[in-house]
Scaffold this active site. Structure first.
Site, PDB file in Angstrom:
ATOM      1  N   LYS A 132      -4.819   0.202  -7.790  1.00 51.65           N
ATOM      2  CA  LYS A 132      -6.172   0.343  -7.232  1.00 51.65           C
ATOM      3  C   LYS A 132      -7.178   0.612  -8.352  1.00 51.65           C
ATOM      4  N   THR A 138      -8.764   3.629  -2.800  1.00 51.10           N
ATOM      5  CA  THR A 138      -8.079   4.836  -2.345  1.00 51.10           C
ATOM      6  C   THR A 138      -8.605   6.064  -3.071  1.00 51.10           C
ATOM      7  N   THR A 168       9.108  17.391   7.366  1.00 45.01           N
ATOM      8  CA  THR A 168       9.546  17.291   5.960  1.00 45.01           C
ATOM      9  C   THR A 168       8.383  17.536   4.999  1.00 45.01           C
ATOM     10  N   ARG A 190       0.769  -1.243   0.000  1.00 47.45           N
ATOM     11  CA  ARG A 190       0.000   0.000   0.000  1.00 47.45           C
ATOM     12  C   ARG A 190       0.806   1.302   0.000  1.00 47.45           C
ATOM     13  N   ASN A 199       1.118  11.286  10.312  1.00 51.09           N
ATOM     14  CA  ASN A 199       1.794  10.469  11.323  1.00 51.09           C
ATOM     15  C   ASN A 199       3.295  10.757  11.338  1.00 51.09           C
ATOM     16  N   SER A 247       0.742   7.082  -8.909  1.00 51.78           N
ATOM     17  CA  SER A 247       1.886   6.204  -8.619  1.00 51.78           C
ATOM     18  C   SER A 247       1.516   4.804  -9.105  1.00 51.78           C
ATOM     19  N   TYR A 307       1.436   2.218  -7.262  1.00 57.88           N
ATOM     20  CA  TYR A 307       0.488   1.710  -6.262  1.00 57.88           C
ATOM     21  C   TYR A 307      -0.936   2.171  -6.573  1.00 57.88           C
ATOM     22  N   HIS A 308      -1.105   3.484  -6.788  1.00 58.61           N
ATOM     23  CA  HIS A 308      -2.466   3.979  -7.045  1.00 58.61           C
ATOM     24  C   HIS A 308      -3.023   3.368  -8.331  1.00 58.61           C
ATOM     25  N   TYR A 311       7.146  18.215   1.306  1.00 59.97           N
ATOM     26  CA  TYR A 311       7.655  18.057  -0.060  1.00 59.97           C
ATOM     27  C   TYR A 311       7.107  19.189  -0.933  1.00 59.97           C
ATOM     28  N   GLN A 342     -10.579   5.376   0.261  1.00 62.17           N
ATOM     29  CA  GLN A 342     -10.210   6.012   1.526  1.00 62.17           C
ATOM     30  C   GLN A 342      -9.157   7.081   1.344  1.00 62.17           C
TER      31      GLN A 342
HETATM   32  P1  NAD Z   1      -0.375  -2.418   5.836  1.00 60.45           P
HETATM   33  O1  NAD Z   1       0.812  -2.569   4.962  1.00 60.45           O
HETATM   34  O2  NAD Z   1      -0.181  -2.015   7.246  1.00 60.45           O
HETATM   35  O3  NAD Z   1      -1.231  -3.771   5.843  1.00 60.45           O
HETATM   36  C1  NAD Z   1      -1.394  -4.573   4.711  1.00 60.45           C
HETATM   37  C2  NAD Z   1      -1.415  -6.012   5.190  1.00 60.45           C
HETATM   38  O4  NAD Z   1      -1.653  -6.851   4.051  1.00 60.45           O
HETATM   39  C3  NAD Z   1      -0.093  -6.445   5.802  1.00 60.45           C
HETATM   40  O5  NAD Z   1      -0.310  -7.098   7.033  1.00 60.45           O
HETATM   41  C4  NAD Z   1       0.491  -7.413   4.766  1.00 60.45           C
HETATM   42  O6  NAD Z   1       1.292  -8.432   5.337  1.00 60.45           O
HETATM   43  C5  NAD Z   1      -0.756  -7.957   4.105  1.00 60.45           C
HETATM   44  N1  NAD Z   1      -0.541  -8.408   2.730  1.00 60.45           N
HETATM   45  C6  NAD Z   1      -0.014  -7.720   1.683  1.00 60.45           C
HETATM   46  N2  NAD Z   1       0.016  -8.502   0.587  1.00 60.45           N
HETATM   47  C7  NAD Z   1      -0.518  -9.707   0.942  1.00 60.45           C
HETATM   48  C8  NAD Z   1      -0.745 -10.917   0.246  1.00 60.45           C
HETATM   49  N3  NAD Z   1      -0.403 -11.076  -1.040  1.00 60.45           N
HETATM   50  N4  NAD Z   1      -1.306 -11.950   0.904  1.00 60.45           N
HETATM   51  C9  NAD Z   1      -1.657 -11.831   2.215  1.00 60.45           C
HETATM   52  N5  NAD Z   1      -1.440 -10.693   2.936  1.00 60.45           N
HETATM   53  C10 NAD Z   1      -0.876  -9.643   2.296  1.00 60.45           C
HETATM   54  O7  NAD Z   1      -1.344  -1.396   5.083  1.00 60.45           O
HETATM   55  P2  NAD Z   1      -2.621  -0.614   5.637  1.00 60.45           P
HETATM   56  O8  NAD Z   1      -2.225   0.780   5.886  1.00 60.45           O
HETATM   57  O9  NAD Z   1      -3.272  -1.391   6.698  1.00 60.45           O
HETATM   58  O10 NAD Z   1      -3.543  -0.620   4.340  1.00 60.45           O
HETATM   59  C11 NAD Z   1      -4.503  -1.662   4.147  1.00 60.45           C
HETATM   60  C12 NAD Z   1      -5.326  -1.394   2.897  1.00 60.45           C
HETATM   61  O11 NAD Z   1      -5.987  -0.136   3.041  1.00 60.45           O
HETATM   62  C13 NAD Z   1      -4.479  -1.315   1.631  1.00 60.45           C
HETATM   63  O12 NAD Z   1      -5.124  -1.977   0.566  1.00 60.45           O
HETATM   64  C14 NAD Z   1      -4.396   0.174   1.362  1.00 60.45           C
HETATM   65  O13 NAD Z   1      -4.294   0.412  -0.010  1.00 60.45           O
HETATM   66  C15 NAD Z   1      -5.712   0.690   1.922  1.00 60.45           C
HETATM   67  N6  NAD Z   1      -5.593   2.109   2.339  1.00 60.45           N
HETATM   68  C16 NAD Z   1      -4.696   2.477   3.325  1.00 60.45           C
HETATM   69  C17 NAD Z   1      -4.574   3.829   3.663  1.00 60.45           C
HETATM   70  C18 NAD Z   1      -3.585   4.318   4.697  1.00 60.45           C
HETATM   71  O14 NAD Z   1      -3.420   5.550   4.842  1.00 60.45           O
HETATM   72  N7  NAD Z   1      -2.930   3.433   5.450  1.00 60.45           N
HETATM   73  C19 NAD Z   1      -5.385   4.778   3.019  1.00 60.45           C
HETATM   74  C20 NAD Z   1      -6.270   4.362   2.023  1.00 60.45           C
HETATM   75  C21 NAD Z   1      -6.367   3.008   1.700  1.00 60.45           C
HETATM   76  N1  USQ Z   2       4.300  14.388   1.945  1.00 58.67           N
HETATM   77  C1  USQ Z   2       5.106  15.387   2.456  1.00 58.67           C
HETATM   78  N2  USQ Z   2       6.060  15.034   3.356  1.00 58.67           N
HETATM   79  C2  USQ Z   2       6.246  13.767   3.800  1.00 58.67           C
HETATM   80  C3  USQ Z   2       5.407  12.740   3.278  1.00 58.67           C
HETATM   81  C4  USQ Z   2       4.455  13.085   2.348  1.00 58.67           C
HETATM   82  O1  USQ Z   2       4.967  16.563   2.102  1.00 58.67           O
HETATM   83  O2  USQ Z   2       7.129  13.539   4.632  1.00 58.67           O
HETATM   84  C5  USQ Z   2       3.226  14.735   0.991  1.00 58.67           C
HETATM   85  C6  USQ Z   2       3.301  13.965  -0.330  1.00 58.67           C
HETATM   86  O3  USQ Z   2       4.104  14.645  -1.277  1.00 58.67           O
HETATM   87  C7  USQ Z   2       1.836  13.888  -0.736  1.00 58.67           C
HETATM   88  C8  USQ Z   2       1.083  13.896   0.599  1.00 58.67           C
HETATM   89  O4  USQ Z   2       1.999  14.367   1.584  1.00 58.67           O
HETATM   90  O5  USQ Z   2       1.455  15.023  -1.443  1.00 58.67           O
HETATM   91  C9  USQ Z   2       0.525  12.550   1.027  1.00 58.67           C
HETATM   92  O6  USQ Z   2       1.572  11.588   1.073  1.00 58.67           O
HETATM   93  P1  USQ Z   2       1.413  10.262   1.969  1.00 58.67           P
HETATM   94  O7  USQ Z   2       2.679   9.485   1.858  1.00 58.67           O
HETATM   95  O8  USQ Z   2       0.926  10.616   3.328  1.00 58.67           O
HETATM   96  O9  USQ Z   2       0.165   9.526   1.271  1.00 58.67           O
HETATM   97  P2  USQ Z   2       0.022   8.744  -0.108  1.00 58.67           P
HETATM   98  O10 USQ Z   2       1.311   8.496  -0.760  1.00 58.67           O
HETATM   99  O11 USQ Z   2      -1.006   9.450  -0.901  1.00 58.67           O
HETATM  100  O12 USQ Z   2      -0.542   7.327   0.344  1.00 58.67           O
HETATM  101  C10 USQ Z   2      -1.299   7.119   1.551  1.00 58.67           C
HETATM  102  C11 USQ Z   2      -1.304   5.625   1.863  1.00 58.67           C
HETATM  103  C12 USQ Z   2      -2.017   4.886   0.720  1.00 58.67           C
HETATM  104  C13 USQ Z   2      -3.405   5.472   0.547  1.00 58.67           C
HETATM  105  C14 USQ Z   2      -3.352   6.975   0.298  1.00 58.67           C
HETATM  106  C15 USQ Z   2      -4.731   7.619   0.322  1.00 58.67           C
HETATM  107  O13 USQ Z   2       0.032   5.145   2.022  1.00 58.67           O
HETATM  108  O14 USQ Z   2      -2.104   3.510   1.039  1.00 58.67           O
HETATM  109  O15 USQ Z   2      -4.046   4.846  -0.536  1.00 58.67           O
HETATM  110  O16 USQ Z   2      -2.621   7.603   1.376  1.00 58.67           O
HETATM  111  S1  USQ Z   2      -4.885   8.933  -0.814  1.00 58.67           S
HETATM  112  O17 USQ Z   2      -3.720   9.822  -0.668  1.00 58.67           O
HETATM  113  O18 USQ Z   2      -6.099   9.654  -0.518  1.00 58.67           O
HETATM  114  O19 USQ Z   2      -4.897   8.352  -2.145  1.00 58.67           O
END
Ligand code: NAD
Ligand code: USQ
Length: 388
Positions: A191, A136, A259, A92, A246, A185, A187-188, A261, A214
C-alpha cells in the site's frame, strides 16, 4: 456517473458497488474472482450468490478480468471511459502476505502490478478519470504520537535548531511531505508502494487521484445488501482473512475462546462496512477538486479501540473466555493511536460508533447463527508467523 469498481466482488467492493448503483450511477464490476476460486480463495461464512445471480438482482454487470494485465486494463478503460474508477482489487490480508515466500511475492506482484496497470491505462486511455484507491491506516504504522496522524501530509523541517520544551524550531528548510511510512507487513508495504506510484503519476501527469487510508472494517451487511438474500455480502472469519472484531464475534457465537494476540495492548482504527460505503461515495461525490499534482488523501476511520478492551467487552456480553496467545506478528505490544479524519464531514453523514450501536454486534452474530452450517473450526487458527 459511469463508475468501474475494481475488486467489486469482495467484502468492501460489493456493498460499495450496490450503494453507488442505488444512488443512480452506472456501475460495472471488474474482478478476477481470486477470493472465490484463485490463489487467495477462502470460503465466506455467508452463502454469497454467484456473479450471475448478483447481476440478476442488482443489474450491476461483471467483467471477469485481472487488473494486473496491462492490455486488458487498456481495453476496459478505452471501452468504458469511466468518470470514476474505485480500486479495491488487491490481496488484502496481512497474515496471508506473511505466510510463505510465494504468498509474499504474489501479494507484491498482484498489488503493485495491478495498481500500475490501472494507473497507466488511465493515463493512456482516459486521463480525466478520477481514480479512488483503497489504501490503509497501516501505511502510517501504529506509533503513539502526541499529535493526531494527519491525512497524508505533514509539515516538516530539515535542519535548524529544535527546542523540545517549546516545540519551536528555528531555521532549517520547511517541507510539506508525505507522512513517513512504517508498514508492518508485506501487504501493508504494497500500500505504501501504491501510494508512491500515485505521487509520481500526479506529479508528472496531473491525474485526479484520491487515496483513502481505511481502518479495519467490521460488520457484514449494509442497508443495500439486506434488500435480498442474493445480495448478501461475504464474511471472512478464518485465521488469515478474518479481521479481529469480526473474528471475535464469530468466536463468541461458536464457543470461543476469543483469540487475543499478545497482551491485546495494540490499538487499531475501525470503521463499520456501512461507513466504508458512505466514505467511498463521499470521495466520488467530491471528485471535482482542484488538481495540484499531488494525490488527495483521506483517513477513513470512525474510532480507535484497544484489542484487549474489545475482547473483554465481548466476553462480558457473552460469557466466552479470552485466550491471550503468543503474538504471531511482529508489532508493538502496546500503543495509542490518534488519527485525524475529515471525510465524515465531507460526506455529511453520522458515523457509526461501536458503543452507540451495540445492536450491530448482535446483527453480525445473527448472520453467524444463520450460516452456522458453513462454520469450519479448523480454519480459525492463523498459520502465519512474522517470526519465521
Ligand atoms: P476482499 O479480498 O474481500 O476483496 C478484494 C477483491 O479484489 C476480491 O473480490 C478479489 O477477487 C479481487 N482481486 C484481487 N486481486 C485482483 C486482481 N489482480 N484483478 C482483479 N480482481 C482482483 O478484500 P476487501 O476486504 O474487500 O478489501 C478491498 C480493498 O480495501 C483492499 O485493497 C484492502 O486493502 C482495502 N481495505 C480493506 C480493509 C478491511 O478491513 N477489509 C481495511 C482497509 C482497507
Ligand atoms: N488480532 C488479534 N487476534 C486475532 C486477529 C488479530 O489479537 O484473532 C490483532 C492483531 O495482532 C492486530 C490487530 O488485531 O494487532 C488487527 O489485526 P487484523 O487482522 O484485524 O487487521 P490487519 O492485519 O491490520 O488488516 C486489516 C485488513 C487490511 C486493512 C487493515 C487496516 O485485513 O486489509 O488494510 O485491517 S489497518 O489495520 O488500519 O491498517
Amino acid at each position: 456517473m459511469k463508475i468501474l469498481v475494481l475488486g467489486g466482488d469482495g467484502f468492501c467492493g460489493w456493498p460499495t458497488a450496490l450503494h453507488l448503483k442505488n444512488a443512480g450511477h452506472d456501475v460495472t464490476i471488474v474482478d478476477n474472482l481470486d477470493r472465490r476460486e484463485g490463489k487467495s480463495q477462502t470460503k465466506s461464512l455467508t452463502n454469497i450468490a454467484s456473479p450471475a445471480a448478483r447481476t440478476r438482482q442488482s443489474a450491476i454487470g461483471y467483467l471477469i478480468a485481472d487488473v494486473t494485465r496491462k492490455y486488458e486494463m487498456n481495453h476496459i478503460l478505452d471501452e468504458h471511459s469511466p468518470d470514476v474508477v474505485v480500486h479495491f482489487a488487491e490481496q488484502r490480508s496481512a497474515p496471508w502476505s506473511m505466510l510463505s515466500s510465494s504468498s509474499m511475492l504474489h501479494t507484491v506482484q498482484n498489488n503493485v502490478m495491478g495498481t500500475i496497470a490501472v494507473l497507466d491505462a488511465i493515463r493512456i486511455k482516459s486521463p480525466n478519470t478520477h481514480l479512488i484507491h483503497l489504501g490503509t491506516m497501516g501505511v502510517y504504522g501504529y506509533n503513539t504520537t502526541d499529535d493526531p496522524i494527519p491525512e497524508g501530509y505533514v509539515e516538516s523541517t530539515i535542519g535548524g535548531t529544535h527546542d523540545p520544551d517549546t516545540k519551536i524550531t528555528k531555521g532549517g528548510t520547511r517541507l510539506n511531505i508525505v507522512y513517513p511510512p512504517d508498514p508492518g507487513s508485506i501487504y501493508h508495504m504494497t500500500k505504501v508502494m501504491d501510494h508512491q506510484m500515485f505521487q509520481f503519476y500526479t506529479k508528472n501527469w496531473n491525474l485526479r487521484i484520491t487515496d483513502l487510508h481505511q481502518g479495519i472494517v467490521w460488520g457484514t451487511q449494509t442497508e443495500d445488501t439486506k434488500e435480498h438474500p442474493e445480495l448478501i455480502n461475504r464474511f471472512d472469519y478464518d485465521g488469515e482473512f478474518g479481521t479481529v472484531l469480526n473474528r471475535f464475534l464469530v468466536q463468541a457465537v461458536t464457543g470461543g475462546p476469543l483469540t487475543v494476540y499478545g497482551t491485546g495492548g495494540q490499538t487499531r482504527a475501525f470503521i463499520h462496512i456501512q461507513d466504508t460505503v458512505h466514505c467511498v461515495k463521499a470521495a466520488v461525490d467530491s471528485g471535482d477538486f482542484e488538481l495540484n499534482r499531488r494525490p488527495r488523501i483521506f483517513n477513513q476511520v470512525t474510532e480507535t479501540h484497544n484489542i484487549k478492551t474489545l475482547a473483554e467487552m465481548i466476553s462480558n456480553r457473552t460469557g466466552v473466555k479470552v485466550d491471550y496467545q503468543d503474538n504471531p506478528r511482529r508489532e508493538k505490544a502496546e500503543n495509542d493511536l490518534n488519527v485525524s479524519t475529515t471525510l465524515a464531514e465531507v460526506g455529511n453523514f453520522t458515523p457509526i460508533r461501536l458503543m452507540d450501536n451495540l445492536g450491530l454486534l448482535s446483527e453480525v452474530q445473527d448472520v453467524v447463527r444463520a450460516n452456522i452450517d458453513n462454520f469450519d473450526p479448523m480454519v480459525v487458527k492463523s498459520n502465519a508467523s512474522w517470526h519465521k
